[in-house]
Design a protein around this motif. Sequence first.
Motif, PDB file in Angstrom:
ATOM      1  N   ILE A   1       0.845  -1.194   0.000  1.00 14.27           N
ATOM      2  CA  ILE A   1       0.000   0.000   0.000  1.00 14.27           C
ATOM      3  C   ILE A   1       0.886   1.252   0.000  1.00 14.27           C
ATOM      4  O   ILE A   1       2.047   1.202   0.407  1.00 14.27           O
ATOM      5  CB  ILE A   1      -0.994   0.044   1.193  1.00 14.27           C
ATOM      6  N   VAL A   2       0.329   2.335  -0.512  1.00 14.00           N
ATOM      7  CA  VAL A   2       1.057   3.600  -0.513  1.00 14.00           C
ATOM      8  C   VAL A   2       0.269   4.587   0.344  1.00 14.00           C
ATOM      9  O   VAL A   2      -0.951   4.708   0.194  1.00 14.00           O
ATOM     10  CB  VAL A   2       1.251   4.129  -1.954  1.00 14.00           C
ATOM     11  N   LEU A   3       0.971   5.242   1.263  1.00 13.78           N
ATOM     12  CA  LEU A   3       0.325   6.223   2.147  1.00 13.78           C
ATOM     13  C   LEU A   3       0.987   7.572   1.921  1.00 13.78           C
ATOM     14  O   LEU A   3       2.213   7.647   1.785  1.00 13.78           O
ATOM     15  CB  LEU A   3       0.536   5.868   3.621  1.00 13.78           C
ATOM     16  N   LYS A   4       0.178   8.618   1.900  1.00 15.00           N
ATOM     17  CA  LYS A   4       0.767   9.951   1.799  1.00 15.00           C
ATOM     18  C   LYS A   4       0.303  10.785   2.988  1.00 15.00           C
ATOM     19  O   LYS A   4      -0.901  10.822   3.276  1.00 15.00           O
ATOM     20  CB  LYS A   4       0.352  10.597   0.475  1.00 15.00           C
ATOM     21  N   PHE A   5       1.248  11.393   3.688  1.00 16.46           N
ATOM     22  CA  PHE A   5       0.906  12.272   4.802  1.00 16.46           C
ATOM     23  C   PHE A   5       1.230  13.711   4.422  1.00 16.46           C
ATOM     24  O   PHE A   5       2.357  14.018   4.016  1.00 16.46           O
ATOM     25  CB  PHE A   5       1.687  11.874   6.057  1.00 16.46           C
ATOM     26  N   GLY A   6       0.245  14.581   4.567  1.00 17.11           N
ATOM     27  CA  GLY A   6       0.416  15.989   4.198  1.00 17.11           C
ATOM     28  C   GLY A   6       1.158  16.782   5.258  1.00 17.11           C
ATOM     29  O   GLY A   6       1.525  16.250   6.326  1.00 17.11           O
ATOM     30  N   GLY A   7       1.368  18.053   4.970  1.00 15.08           N
ATOM     31  CA  GLY A   7       2.164  18.933   5.822  1.00 15.08           C
ATOM     32  C   GLY A   7       1.677  19.016   7.263  1.00 15.08           C
ATOM     33  O   GLY A   7       2.486  18.987   8.199  1.00 15.08           O
ATOM     34  N   THR A   8       0.351  19.092   7.474  1.00 17.43           N
ATOM     35  CA  THR A   8      -0.152  19.196   8.846  1.00 17.43           C
ATOM     36  C   THR A   8       0.180  17.922   9.615  1.00 17.43           C
ATOM     37  O   THR A   8       0.583  17.963  10.773  1.00 17.43           O
ATOM     38  CB  THR A   8      -1.689  19.384   8.878  1.00 17.43           C
ATOM     39  N   SER A   9       0.031  16.777   8.937  1.00 21.65           N
ATOM     40  CA  SER A   9       0.270  15.489   9.607  1.00 21.65           C
ATOM     41  C   SER A   9       1.720  15.360  10.065  1.00 21.65           C
ATOM     42  O   SER A   9       1.999  14.668  11.046  1.00 21.65           O
ATOM     43  CB  SER A   9      -0.057  14.325   8.677  1.00 21.65           C
ATOM     44  N   VAL A  10       2.639  15.997   9.343  1.00 22.05           N
ATOM     45  CA  VAL A  10       4.047  15.878   9.744  1.00 22.05           C
ATOM     46  C   VAL A  10       4.568  17.199  10.317  1.00 22.05           C
ATOM     47  O   VAL A  10       5.767  17.397  10.462  1.00 22.05           O
ATOM     48  CB  VAL A  10       4.959  15.410   8.559  1.00 22.05           C
ATOM     49  N   GLY A  11       3.634  18.097  10.687  1.00 19.96           N
ATOM     50  CA  GLY A  11       4.029  19.465  11.058  1.00 19.96           C
ATOM     51  C   GLY A  11       4.560  19.640  12.465  1.00 19.96           C
ATOM     52  O   GLY A  11       5.344  20.554  12.733  1.00 19.96           O
TER      53      GLY A  11
ATOM     54  N   ALA B   1       5.623  17.591  16.489  1.00 20.24           N
ATOM     55  CA  ALA B   1       5.994  16.318  17.119  1.00 20.24           C
ATOM     56  C   ALA B   1       4.737  15.545  17.504  1.00 20.24           C
ATOM     57  O   ALA B   1       4.659  14.326  17.313  1.00 20.24           O
ATOM     58  CB  ALA B   1       6.863  16.591  18.339  1.00 20.24           C
ATOM     59  N   ALA B   2       3.714  16.265  18.011  1.00 19.42           N
ATOM     60  CA  ALA B   2       2.488  15.574  18.441  1.00 19.42           C
ATOM     61  C   ALA B   2       1.819  14.908  17.232  1.00 19.42           C
ATOM     62  O   ALA B   2       1.364  13.761  17.309  1.00 19.42           O
ATOM     63  CB  ALA B   2       1.537  16.575  19.086  1.00 19.42           C
ATOM     64  N   ASN B   3       1.764  15.612  16.124  1.00 18.10           N
ATOM     65  CA  ASN B   3       1.123  15.033  14.937  1.00 18.10           C
ATOM     66  C   ASN B   3       1.943  13.871  14.386  1.00 18.10           C
ATOM     67  O   ASN B   3       1.398  12.867  13.920  1.00 18.10           O
ATOM     68  CB  ASN B   3       0.925  16.104  13.862  1.00 18.10           C
TER      69      ASN B   3
ATOM     70  N   LYS C   1       3.493   7.918  13.213  1.00 21.94           N
ATOM     71  CA  LYS C   1       4.291   6.774  13.669  1.00 21.94           C
ATOM     72  C   LYS C   1       3.371   5.602  14.035  1.00 21.94           C
ATOM     73  O   LYS C   1       3.573   4.469  13.604  1.00 21.94           O
ATOM     74  CB  LYS C   1       5.133   7.219  14.880  1.00 21.94           C
ATOM     75  N   ARG C   2       2.326   5.905  14.802  1.00 26.20           N
ATOM     76  CA  ARG C   2       1.401   4.868  15.248  1.00 26.20           C
ATOM     77  C   ARG C   2       0.722   4.205  14.038  1.00 26.20           C
ATOM     78  O   ARG C   2       0.621   2.988  13.953  1.00 26.20           O
ATOM     79  CB  ARG C   2       0.344   5.491  16.161  1.00 26.20           C
ATOM     80  N   ILE C   3       0.282   5.039  13.092  1.00 21.56           N
ATOM     81  CA  ILE C   3      -0.434   4.496  11.920  1.00 21.56           C
ATOM     82  C   ILE C   3       0.492   3.586  11.112  1.00 21.56           C
ATOM     83  O   ILE C   3       0.138   2.461  10.777  1.00 21.56           O
ATOM     84  CB  ILE C   3      -0.982   5.651  11.039  1.00 21.56           C
ATOM     85  N   VAL C   4       1.700   4.050  10.831  1.00 25.60           N
ATOM     86  CA  VAL C   4       2.590   3.271   9.953  1.00 25.60           C
ATOM     87  C   VAL C   4       3.095   2.030  10.675  1.00 25.60           C
ATOM     88  O   VAL C   4       3.141   0.938  10.095  1.00 25.60           O
ATOM     89  CB  VAL C   4       3.762   4.138   9.432  1.00 25.60           C
ATOM     90  N   GLU C   5       3.421   2.157  11.966  1.00 19.36           N
ATOM     91  CA  GLU C   5       3.930   0.980  12.683  1.00 19.36           C
ATOM     92  C   GLU C   5       2.844  -0.069  12.897  1.00 19.36           C
ATOM     93  O   GLU C   5       3.133  -1.244  13.104  1.00 19.36           O
ATOM     94  CB  GLU C   5       4.602   1.404  13.996  1.00 19.36           C
ATOM     95  N   GLY C   6       1.575   0.361  12.790  1.00 18.80           N
ATOM     96  CA  GLY C   6       0.466  -0.586  12.963  1.00 18.80           C
ATOM     97  C   GLY C   6       0.093  -1.327  11.683  1.00 18.80           C
ATOM     98  O   GLY C   6      -0.803  -2.165  11.693  1.00 18.80           O
TER      99      GLY C   6
ATOM    100  N   THR D   1      -5.516  11.827   9.689  1.00 21.01           N
ATOM    101  CA  THR D   1      -4.424  11.437  10.599  1.00 21.01           C
ATOM    102  C   THR D   1      -4.836  11.607  12.064  1.00 21.01           C
ATOM    103  O   THR D   1      -4.347  10.907  12.936  1.00 21.01           O
ATOM    104  CB  THR D   1      -3.188  12.324  10.315  1.00 21.01           C
ATOM    105  N   PHE D   2      -5.746  12.565  12.300  1.00 23.86           N
ATOM    106  CA  PHE D   2      -6.114  12.866  13.690  1.00 23.86           C
ATOM    107  C   PHE D   2      -7.317  12.057  14.171  1.00 23.86           C
ATOM    108  O   PHE D   2      -7.628  12.046  15.342  1.00 23.86           O
ATOM    109  CB  PHE D   2      -6.336  14.383  13.840  1.00 23.86           C
ATOM    110  N   HIS D   3      -8.032  11.409  13.239  1.00 26.73           N
ATOM    111  CA  HIS D   3      -9.121  10.478  13.606  1.00 26.73           C
ATOM    112  C   HIS D   3      -8.971   9.234  12.734  1.00 26.73           C
ATOM    113  O   HIS D   3      -9.789   8.986  11.853  1.00 26.73           O
ATOM    114  CB  HIS D   3     -10.519  11.068  13.326  1.00 26.73           C
TER     115      HIS D   3
END
Length: 461
Positions: free
Chosen positions: A2-12, A14-16, A21-26, A279-281
Amino acid sequence: MIVLKFGGTSVGTAANLANVKRIVEGLDSPAVVVVSALGGLTDMLIATAKMAASGNQEYLKEMEAISLRHHNIVSDVIKPGAGLSTLAKIDPLLQDLKRLYDGVCLIGDLPERTLCQIVSLGERMSSIIVADMIEGASHHDSLQFIKTEKWYDRNIAATELTTELIQAEFTSDTKYPVVVGGFIATDKNTGEITNLGRGGSDYTAALIAAALDAEVLQIWTDVDGFLTSDPRIIPEAHVVPRMSFVESMDLCTYGAKVIYPPTIYPVFHKNIPIRILNTFHPEVEGTYIADSCEFKGIQRNDIAGISSLKGTSLFSLRGRLIANEQNVHSRAVNALSCQGISILLMTQSPEETLFSFAIDSRNSERAVRLLKEEFAPELVERDLEVIEVTDRLATLAVVGDGIRNIPEISNIIIDILELQGIKVLAMSDKASETTVSFVIYEDSVHEALSTLHTQFFTNDK
Ligand code: ASP
Ligand code: MG
């Protein structure tokens, strides 16, 4: 795969990034993770470059802030001890950035290719940080396999070569998950750094998904999915659970900011579904985009959404030529599209002496010039009388695969809007089976969207 893309807010922040990290490691399948630059960074890189080029020494402070932001993120998201090796990769890139800004300041000019080098550093740094943050992930350099070529004065993806290079890059030896920077590319002939255009990380992800025959392309963003309309204008807008490729393509072309419009082509051709997720829900289902035949038999609103694009100019060509010569349309369209100007909608009056079309106002002056060149002989002979341009307009699009089930949809829209005193200046001839697009004055966009949304979605859940 699968291919996942995370936008600027998602990587903006440390909290985001902790969510990423949780999504990809899962995940339990091999994955390629495509990331944007840290939220807001591309704008900041460009603004700072302009500052430096104009000789404004404040650029040094901005450079410091960029550097500090990356250092802070590294110390917040990378395990103690490992951070030093991440910084050993980030610091040389920050030094490159500083040298580029100093150079731009010294020469007092900002050539396009230098700006491309500058903005590329955003994704180059974010992808290294995310790769080091995710347990077991490896980093691959997208500058090596995402290629562009010149098309007039623009860079466009060189899709065939890119596909081959991606397939050569990802082999049975690859260690997944892989993290790569979105948006950035290199020219297929010169090797110079280029990019896929603002918002282009989605497109990187789509090119990779198509080349690797991924099961799905997941676009992780900061909204719960594709909404029926822009929620900043229409608070009651709600998520559309399923949407066809064509519907999503039309909504994005006409202003929905969910995905970068070219993204859909590569996956559409391979019939790879897209999922828009938050990413947040991460538990929310989001929007599933696939071929319309997958939705046969599923109860769905005829209309998927309504989008709007401000900054439209309406061109009207008038004169004998329109009625006499069949190919005025194609000549006008060709003259503009060769220069990368696309037409949002076109229409011909019933009396056939008026041909109108809408384009993005930023291209308006150039378009006038191109049309005057194209029709020079006819303008002299007065076979074509005028080229009229009206600015400060907006294009709206009502989009849905079920539109063909609503007879007289164009008239219904015109009537609803006219009741509110909103004038429709042009409406597309039935060019698409899925979309009705039309032009109104820019200052009535809000009211038009809200009237149409109430009409088409009130009983929809
Ligand atoms: N960072 C780039 C931009 O802001 C590309 C992207 O985020 O998709 O446009
Ligand atoms: Mg985006």
